[in-house]
Design a protein around this motif. Structure first.
Motif, PDB file in Angstrom:
ATOM      1  N   ASP A  30      -5.342   2.117   0.819  1.00 40.80           N
ATOM      2  CA  ASP A  30      -5.406   2.163  -0.646  1.00 40.80           C
ATOM      3  C   ASP A  30      -6.550   3.022  -1.162  1.00 40.80           C
ATOM      4  O   ASP A  30      -6.963   2.885  -2.323  1.00 40.80           O
ATOM      5  N   TYR A  35      -7.230   2.915  -5.173  1.00 41.30           N
ATOM      6  CA  TYR A  35      -6.342   2.119  -6.021  1.00 41.30           C
ATOM      7  C   TYR A  35      -7.160   1.123  -6.833  1.00 41.30           C
ATOM      8  O   TYR A  35      -8.167   0.587  -6.343  1.00 41.30           O
ATOM      9  N   ILE A  75     -11.533  -2.757  -0.297  1.00 37.24           N
ATOM     10  CA  ILE A  75     -10.324  -2.020  -0.657  1.00 37.24           C
ATOM     11  C   ILE A  75      -9.589  -1.667   0.635  1.00 37.24           C
ATOM     12  O   ILE A  75     -10.176  -1.051   1.530  1.00 37.24           O
ATOM     13  N   ASN A 135      -4.842   4.875  -9.883  1.00 35.58           N
ATOM     14  CA  ASN A 135      -6.001   5.270  -9.092  1.00 35.58           C
ATOM     15  C   ASN A 135      -7.225   5.460  -9.961  1.00 35.58           C
ATOM     16  O   ASN A 135      -7.143   6.010 -11.057  1.00 35.58           O
ATOM     17  N   ALA A 154      -6.713  -4.170  -6.497  1.00 37.73           N
ATOM     18  CA  ALA A 154      -6.740  -3.636  -5.138  1.00 37.73           C
ATOM     19  C   ALA A 154      -7.492  -4.532  -4.165  1.00 37.73           C
ATOM     20  O   ALA A 154      -7.188  -4.560  -2.979  1.00 37.73           O
ATOM     21  N   ALA A 179       0.820  -1.224   0.000  1.00 39.45           N
ATOM     22  CA  ALA A 179       0.000   0.000   0.000  1.00 39.45           C
ATOM     23  C   ALA A 179       0.843   1.259   0.000  1.00 39.45           C
ATOM     24  O   ALA A 179       1.902   1.307   0.568  1.00 39.45           O
ATOM     25  N   TYR A 203       0.554   1.602  -7.815  1.00 30.04           N
ATOM     26  CA  TYR A 203      -0.872   1.499  -8.115  1.00 30.04           C
ATOM     27  C   TYR A 203      -1.318   2.693  -8.941  1.00 30.04           C
ATOM     28  O   TYR A 203      -0.843   3.814  -8.746  1.00 30.04           O
TER      29      TYR A 203
END
Length: 386
Positions: free
Chosen positions: A155, A164, A151, A299, A336, A16, A297
């Motif tokens: 994140d 994410y 999630i 978004n 995620a 994360a 990650y």
């Protein structure tokens, strides 16, 4: 934002990042028609969840009435977005997806949102890198999908401003026919065997994927998430050696031999090789450099000025469904909600077995580190990489 492993599958990362600060909005109440059913007349532009505005039936009805969804910078081969988009249109045949600038960058998403504000062509949703997002939080509208709890807390923004969606690892893709000696690291690419052969995914001051290539180089050359200067210096050397190409790599440039080596997310390198079927390059291989792995990650977020606010929210509900999260996984991108899907039994076990477990640790830049890196790139990149 791409994959890491061997030719069969790729181990990506699920660690994360530090949470960004989101925006806040208020929700509106839904209305009901004479039969008591949810109506599509509620104001979805301020809805912070489906349940706050009449539920999923009302959301679907409103999205169908809008009939359009604008997405941006989603190449079909990127993280299985070709199948994801086709699946959405099959599930919701009344909604047409308009996909703009598929080979664009995170900065292009922001530019489109600002320049097309108030127009029907503006992006409804973002799939955007952390550094660019952190500088443009005023563009996002808070919304929490139905399985918000799946999630991880770190994140997502507490108010639903962003969350994410998937991650990969930075990798080196190469054409084994054009490059007989497989690269083992970023340092390998400084050798004479790679003269005029190495490309990255755009301008690091504009594109998260390109910037991540700089971060990986920094990690290999004594830098860190807090100090990417060695990565910028590395690319200065790569350019001076004549090894760096000023070409935006695509599946087409890989197939034609124009870009024999590409540093990008592993899931993209995998998709451009044999896994791409008839469209892929059968000689394309993927290498995850040994040592510190770099992940990032991307978004999901909804444009606060989305021209199709209901469709935008329906898209997010669809993206976070187990079906689509498994499609991310099948591409080599770890979703995620992977941990939650493994726990509740909705993960595709056959796909996970092929892709492999996510690495237990890797480096990902926090929002603060990404913002600092972006500032340094803006001031140093063009003068160093000439």
């Amino acid at each position: 934002m791409l994959s890491k492993r061997s030719s069969a599958g790729i181990a990506l990362a699920a660690a994360a990042l530090a949470a960004l600060t989101g925006c806040s909005t208020t929700s509106s109440a839904a209305t009901t028609d004479s039969s008591g059913s949810a109506s599509a007349s509620g104001d979805w532009s301020t809805a912070t969840s489906a349940s706050s505005n009449g539920g999923m039936d009302a959301l679907v009805k409103a999205a169908d009435k809008e009939g359009q969804l604008n997405v941006i910078t989603l190449p079909p081969s990127w993280a299985n977005y070709g199948k994801i988009i086709a699946g959405f249109e099959k599930k919701y045949p009344g909604i047409t997806i308009n996909s703009a600038n598929p080979n664009g960058s995170s900065a292009d998403e922001v530019s489109a949102a600002k320049s097309q504000k108030g127009q029907s062509t503006a992006p409804d949703v973002f799939d955007i890198g952390t550094a660019v997002l952190s500088q443009n939080l005023d563009l996002v509208a808070p919304y929490k999908v139905a399985n918000w709890a799946d999630i991880p807390t770190a994140d997502k923004a507490a108010d639903g401003g962003w969350y994410y969606d998937y991650t990969g690892l930075m990798s080196i893709g190469y054409d084994a026919k054009a490059v007989p000696t497989a690269p083992k690291s970023m340092k390998s690419l400084l050798g004479s065997a790679y003269k005029g052969k190495v490309a990255i995914k755009g301008d690091p001051t504009q594109a998260n994927e390109a910037a991540s290539a700089v971060y990986l180089a920094a990690l290999e050359n004594g830098g860190s998430a807090k100090d990417i200067q060695p990565g910028i210096e590395y690319f200065g050397k790569l350019k001076a050696a004549g090894n760096m190409l000023n070409v935006l790599p695509t599946q087409a440039t890989v197939n034609s031999g124009e870009t024999p080596v590409v540093v990008q997310w592993s899931y993209n390198n995998l998709a451009w090789g044999p896994a791409g079927g008839s469209a892929g390059n059968p000689n394309w291989k993927t290498v995850i450099p040994k040592g510190t792995a770099l992940g990032s990650y991307y978004n999901q977020a909804i444009n606060v000025d989305a021209p199709h606010p209901a469709a935008a929210r329906l898209w997010e509900e669809y993206i976070y469904s187990p079906k689509v999260q498994n499609l991310y996984l099948a591409s080599g991108a770890y979703p995620a909600t992977l941990a939650a899907m493994e726990k509740n039994g909705t993960v595709d076990k056959a796909v996970l077995a092929k892709v492999g477990d996510a690495p237990k640790s890797l480096v990902q830049l926090s929002s603060t580190e990404a913002a600092t890196a972006a500032t340094l790139l803006t001031s140093k990149w063009s003068s160093t990489v000439r």
